[in-house]
Scaffold this motif. Structure first.
Motif, short mmCIF file in Angstrom:
data_model
loop_
_atom_site.label_atom_id
_atom_site.label_comp_id
_atom_site.label_asym_id
_atom_site.label_seq_id
_atom_site.Cartn_x
_atom_site.Cartn_y
_atom_site.Cartn_z
N MET A 62 0.82 -1.22 0.00
CA MET A 62 0.00 0.00 0.00
C MET A 62 0.85 1.27 0.00
SD MET A 62 -2.99 -0.94 -0.43
CE MET A 62 -3.75 0.65 -0.27
N GLN A 63 2.16 1.14 0.16
CA GLN A 63 3.02 2.33 0.13
C GLN A 63 3.18 2.86 -1.29
OE1 GLN A 63 3.55 3.60 3.18
NE2 GLN A 63 2.38 1.75 3.65
N MET A 64 3.02 2.02 -2.29
CA MET A 64 3.14 2.48 -3.67
C MET A 64 2.07 3.53 -4.01
SD MET A 64 5.86 1.24 -4.80
CE MET A 64 5.76 1.61 -6.53
N PRO A 65 0.80 3.31 -3.70
CA PRO A 65 -0.19 4.36 -3.96
C PRO A 65 0.10 5.64 -3.16
CG PRO A 65 -1.31 2.30 -3.47
CD PRO A 65 0.15 2.07 -3.24
N ARG A 66 0.64 5.49 -1.94
CA ARG A 66 0.97 6.68 -1.15
C ARG A 66 2.07 7.50 -1.82
NH1 ARG A 66 2.41 5.84 4.71
NH2 ARG A 66 1.62 7.93 4.95
N THR A 67 3.06 6.83 -2.41
CA THR A 67 4.11 7.58 -3.09
C THR A 67 3.56 8.25 -4.35
OG1 THR A 67 4.87 5.62 -4.32
CG2 THR A 67 5.95 6.08 -2.22
N THR A 68 2.60 7.62 -5.01
CA THR A 68 1.96 8.23 -6.17
C THR A 68 1.22 9.49 -5.77
OG1 THR A 68 1.73 6.04 -7.18
CG2 THR A 68 0.36 7.81 -8.08
N ILE A 69 0.54 9.44 -4.63
CA ILE A 69 -0.15 10.62 -4.12
C ILE A 69 0.85 11.73 -3.81
CG2 ILE A 69 -1.44 11.51 -2.11
CD1 ILE A 69 -2.84 8.72 -2.06
N ALA A 70 1.98 11.37 -3.24
CA ALA A 70 3.01 12.36 -2.91
C ALA A 70 3.52 13.05 -4.17
CB ALA A 70 4.16 11.68 -2.17
N ILE A 71 3.75 12.29 -5.22
CA ILE A 71 4.25 12.87 -6.48
C ILE A 71 3.17 13.73 -7.13
CG2 ILE A 71 5.21 12.34 -8.75
CD1 ILE A 71 6.95 11.69 -6.12
N ASP A 72 1.91 13.33 -7.00
CA ASP A 72 0.81 14.15 -7.52
C ASP A 72 0.75 15.51 -6.80
OD1 ASP A 72 0.03 12.40 -9.47
OD2 ASP A 72 -1.61 11.50 -8.29
N GLU A 73 1.04 15.52 -5.51
CA GLU A 73 1.07 16.79 -4.77
C GLU A 73 2.15 17.71 -5.33
OE1 GLU A 73 1.40 16.07 -0.56
OE2 GLU A 73 -0.46 14.91 -0.52
N LEU A 74 3.30 17.14 -5.69
CA LEU A 74 4.36 17.94 -6.31
C LEU A 74 3.92 18.48 -7.68
CD1 LEU A 74 7.52 15.81 -5.53
CD2 LEU A 74 7.22 18.20 -4.94
N ARG A 75 3.29 17.62 -8.45
CA ARG A 75 2.83 18.03 -9.78
C ARG A 75 1.83 19.18 -9.67
NH1 ARG A 75 0.83 13.26 -11.99
NH2 ARG A 75 2.97 12.74 -12.52
N GLU A 76 0.90 19.07 -8.72
CA GLU A 76 -0.10 20.14 -8.53
C GLU A 76 0.55 21.46 -8.12
OE1 GLU A 76 -3.00 18.73 -5.74
OE2 GLU A 76 -3.59 17.07 -7.05
N ALA A 77 1.66 21.37 -7.39
CA ALA A 77 2.39 22.58 -6.96
C ALA A 77 3.31 23.09 -8.06
CB ALA A 77 3.19 22.28 -5.70
N GLY A 78 3.44 22.35 -9.17
CA GLY A 78 4.29 22.78 -10.28
C GLY A 78 5.77 22.63 -9.98
N LEU A 79 6.12 21.66 -9.15
CA LEU A 79 7.52 21.46 -8.76
C LEU A 79 8.11 20.23 -9.44
CD1 LEU A 79 7.08 22.20 -4.96
CD2 LEU A 79 8.20 23.67 -6.64
#
Length: 194
Positions: free
Chosen positions: A174-191
């Motif tokens: 279940m850590q794989m979906p959590r890391t995907t969420i983390a990367i999506d947060e970066l994408r939304e911030a434009g980083l």
């Protein structure tokens, strides 16, 4: 004689001041190398060019400007959520890996400057149970991404993972979906994420 004379002789002679890790052997060509030379060549054998395992601590020193960085505390997670045991207890394996690497888990999170630009780096250490991903690694990636968003910095993940940690079962997966969420947060911030 072995129990009486030998210990007395050893006590008189004393311990050698020569450290145990002066020399290391290349895992590819078998050549012996002076450890200081190996570090100067960034853990690449000067005889055959083989790249040897690089601990996360050294990787961070190489990536950050002047080797200066600040580590980030990651929220603690359950050590043995499934009370897993095969030939040995999972808690014993964790203690052994912690003693060998000096880290709490397979991921080290740090922030500092790279080329004068602020970055957050999450580096996996293969020396800690094959760099496998468990609850603590998932939490670390999430922490690193959120810190990057707060700082407006890029996130760099140095992956050297052996996959999901079987001792933590589905919780590890279940850590794989959590890391995907983390990367999506970066994408939304434009980083940037590397």
């Amino acid at each position: 004689i072995a129990n009486f004379v030998r210990p007395r002789i050893k006590a008189l002679v004393g311990k050698s001041d020569v450290p145990d890790n002066l020399w290391t052997k290349c895992t590819s060509c078998g050549q012996m190398m002076f450890y200081r030379d190996l570090e100067e060549h960034h853990h690449v054998c000067q005889h055959c060019g083989h790249h040897m395992r690089l601990p996360a601590r050294l990787r961070l020193q190489m990536l950050f400007d002047s080797g200066e960085y600040k580590t980030v505390e990651v929220a603690s997670t359950a050590d043995d959520p499934l009370k897993f045991r095969d030939r040995r207890k999972y808690t014993d394996r964790l203690k052994e890996a912690r003693n060998a690497t000096g880290a709490d888990d397979a991921l080290r999170v740090a922030h500092g400057k790279m080329g004068g630009i602020g970055v957050v780096i999450a580096a996996l250490d293969f020396g800690f149970m094959g760099g496998s991903m468990g609850l603590a690694v998932g939490e670390g990636i999430l922490t690193a991404a959120r810190l990057a968003v707060v700082q407006g910095s890029a996130l760099i993940v140095v992956s050297s993972s052996g996959g999901a940690r079987m001792q933590e079962g589905i919780q590890s997966l279940m850590q794989m979906p959590r890391t995907t969420i983390a990367i999506d947060e970066l994408r939304e911030a434009g980083l940037p994420y590397i």
